[in-house]
Design a protein around this motif. Sequence first.
Motif, PDB file in Angstrom:
ATOM      1  N   THR A  74     102.528  38.837  17.284  1.00  0.00           N
ATOM      2  CA  THR A  74     101.787  40.434  17.457  1.00  0.00           C
ATOM      3  C   THR A  74     100.486  40.367  17.802  1.00  0.00           C
ATOM      4  O   THR A  74      99.453  41.228  18.363  1.00  0.00           O
ATOM      5  N   ASN A  75      99.741  38.886  17.090  1.00  0.00           N
ATOM      6  CA  ASN A  75      98.509  39.297  16.264  1.00  0.00           C
ATOM      7  C   ASN A  75      97.730  38.542  17.475  1.00  0.00           C
ATOM      8  O   ASN A  75      96.586  39.025  18.424  1.00  0.00           O
ATOM      9  N   GLN A  76      98.234  38.500  18.569  1.00  0.00           N
ATOM     10  CA  GLN A  76      97.850  37.141  19.775  1.00  0.00           C
ATOM     11  C   GLN A  76      98.588  37.637  20.986  1.00  0.00           C
ATOM     12  O   GLN A  76      97.361  37.030  22.160  1.00  0.00           O
ATOM     13  N   ALA A  77      99.714  38.295  20.959  1.00  0.00           N
ATOM     14  CA  ALA A  77      99.619  38.270  22.323  1.00  0.00           C
ATOM     15  C   ALA A  77      99.404  39.201  22.832  1.00  0.00           C
ATOM     16  O   ALA A  77      99.524  40.830  22.425  1.00  0.00           O
ATOM     17  N   TRP A  78      98.988  38.950  24.169  1.00  0.00           N
ATOM     18  CA  TRP A  78      98.024  40.577  24.984  1.00  0.00           C
ATOM     19  C   TRP A  78      99.572  40.193  26.524  1.00  0.00           C
ATOM     20  O   TRP A  78      99.202  39.713  27.363  1.00  0.00           O
ATOM     21  N   TRP A  79     100.358  40.888  26.539  1.00  0.00           N
ATOM     22  CA  TRP A  79     100.513  41.706  27.729  1.00  0.00           C
ATOM     23  C   TRP A  79     100.128  42.652  28.703  1.00  0.00           C
ATOM     24  O   TRP A  79     100.342  43.627  29.519  1.00  0.00           O
ATOM     25  N   GLU A  80      99.711  42.685  30.073  1.00  0.00           N
ATOM     26  CA  GLU A  80      98.442  42.737  30.568  1.00  0.00           C
ATOM     27  C   GLU A  80      97.657  44.349  29.847  1.00  0.00           C
ATOM     28  O   GLU A  80      97.730  45.331  30.171  1.00  0.00           O
ATOM     29  N   GLY A  81      96.726  43.352  28.941  1.00  0.00           N
ATOM     30  CA  GLY A  81      95.931  44.162  28.618  1.00  0.00           C
ATOM     31  C   GLY A  81      96.230  45.020  27.608  1.00  0.00           C
ATOM     32  O   GLY A  81      95.339  45.652  26.384  1.00  0.00           O
ATOM     33  N   ARG A  82      97.373  44.538  27.196  1.00  0.00           N
ATOM     34  CA  ARG A  82      98.083  45.867  25.771  1.00  0.00           C
ATOM     35  C   ARG A  82      98.995  44.299  24.555  1.00  0.00           C
ATOM     36  O   ARG A  82      99.154  43.707  24.848  1.00  0.00           O
ATOM     37  N   GLN A  83      98.576  44.789  23.476  1.00  0.00           N
ATOM     38  CA  GLN A  83      99.457  44.214  22.543  1.00  0.00           C
ATOM     39  C   GLN A  83     100.690  45.602  21.910  1.00  0.00           C
ATOM     40  O   GLN A  83      99.826  46.681  21.932  1.00  0.00           O
ATOM     41  N   TYR A  84     100.993  44.386  21.068  1.00  0.00           N
ATOM     42  CA  TYR A  84     102.662  45.783  20.789  1.00  0.00           C
ATOM     43  C   TYR A  84     102.898  45.279  19.670  1.00  0.00           C
ATOM     44  O   TYR A  84     102.537  44.522  18.910  1.00  0.00           O
ATOM     45  N   PRO A  85     103.078  45.934  19.133  1.00  0.00           N
ATOM     46  CA  PRO A  85     103.762  46.126  17.655  1.00  0.00           C
ATOM     47  C   PRO A  85     104.797  45.156  17.012  1.00  0.00           C
ATOM     48  O   PRO A  85     105.380  45.182  18.400  1.00  0.00           O
ATOM     49  N   LYS A  86     104.716  44.694  15.947  1.00  0.00           N
ATOM     50  CA  LYS A  86     106.541  43.809  15.529  1.00  0.00           C
ATOM     51  C   LYS A  86     107.710  44.086  16.587  1.00  0.00           C
ATOM     52  O   LYS A  86     108.261  43.494  16.628  1.00  0.00           O
ATOM     53  N   GLU A  87     107.695  45.774  15.376  1.00  0.00           N
ATOM     54  CA  GLU A  87     108.765  46.134  16.415  1.00  0.00           C
ATOM     55  C   GLU A  87     109.372  46.008  17.698  1.00  0.00           C
ATOM     56  O   GLU A  87     110.204  45.543  17.933  1.00  0.00           O
ATOM     57  N   PHE A  88     108.484  45.760  18.669  1.00  0.00           N
ATOM     58  CA  PHE A  88     108.560  46.416  19.988  1.00  0.00           C
ATOM     59  C   PHE A  88     108.786  44.863  20.025  1.00  0.00           C
ATOM     60  O   PHE A  88     109.769  44.592  21.247  1.00  0.00           O
ATOM     61  N   TRP A  89     108.171  43.744  20.043  1.00  0.00           N
ATOM     62  CA  TRP A  89     108.389  42.044  19.638  1.00  0.00           C
ATOM     63  C   TRP A  89     109.894  41.710  19.530  1.00  0.00           C
ATOM     64  O   TRP A  89     110.812  41.072  20.495  1.00  0.00           O
TER      65      TRP A  89
END
Length: 147
Positions: A74-89
């Motif tokens: 959640t804190n480090q991953a950027w996917w195509e310029g966007r970060q996602y919340p823990k629930e998404f991951w």
Amino acid sequence: MLLALLGAEMSALYREFPLRNASIWPMVVAFIKANAQAFADKGEFLRVIITSDEKKRSLEQNRFLHGPVLDAITNQAWWEGRQYPKEFWKEYFRRRYLLKDEYETPAGEIIQVYWSTADKKFSVGMMAEFLTNIQSEAAAEWGVVFE
């Protein structure tokens, strides 16, 4: 058989080794050698747990997933310029790795059913594999570093 190594603090160190054949032992020994002295220097210890692979996933595994693993992603991953919340991951990885069954309705719609990590049939081994898959993908795809 599964071997888990735990530090005094769960968030500090957690690693599982499915003992499917003798070739795993050198990795176990190397991991212990690489970490035991650092913990001893801090006045802490390593704990070795040996368990059958068929036990229900452990609370420690669950805490590890919902703490250090998903937090790092959640804190480090950027996917195509966007970060996602823990629930998404959590849902993303569940759908990637935990397909349990597929059903087709009379109308031809495909309904997919996924394992829940809370399911009593979700074993220590299944959780270990799930954690390995998550960490491997997150490191390779998004450069996540797990400490």
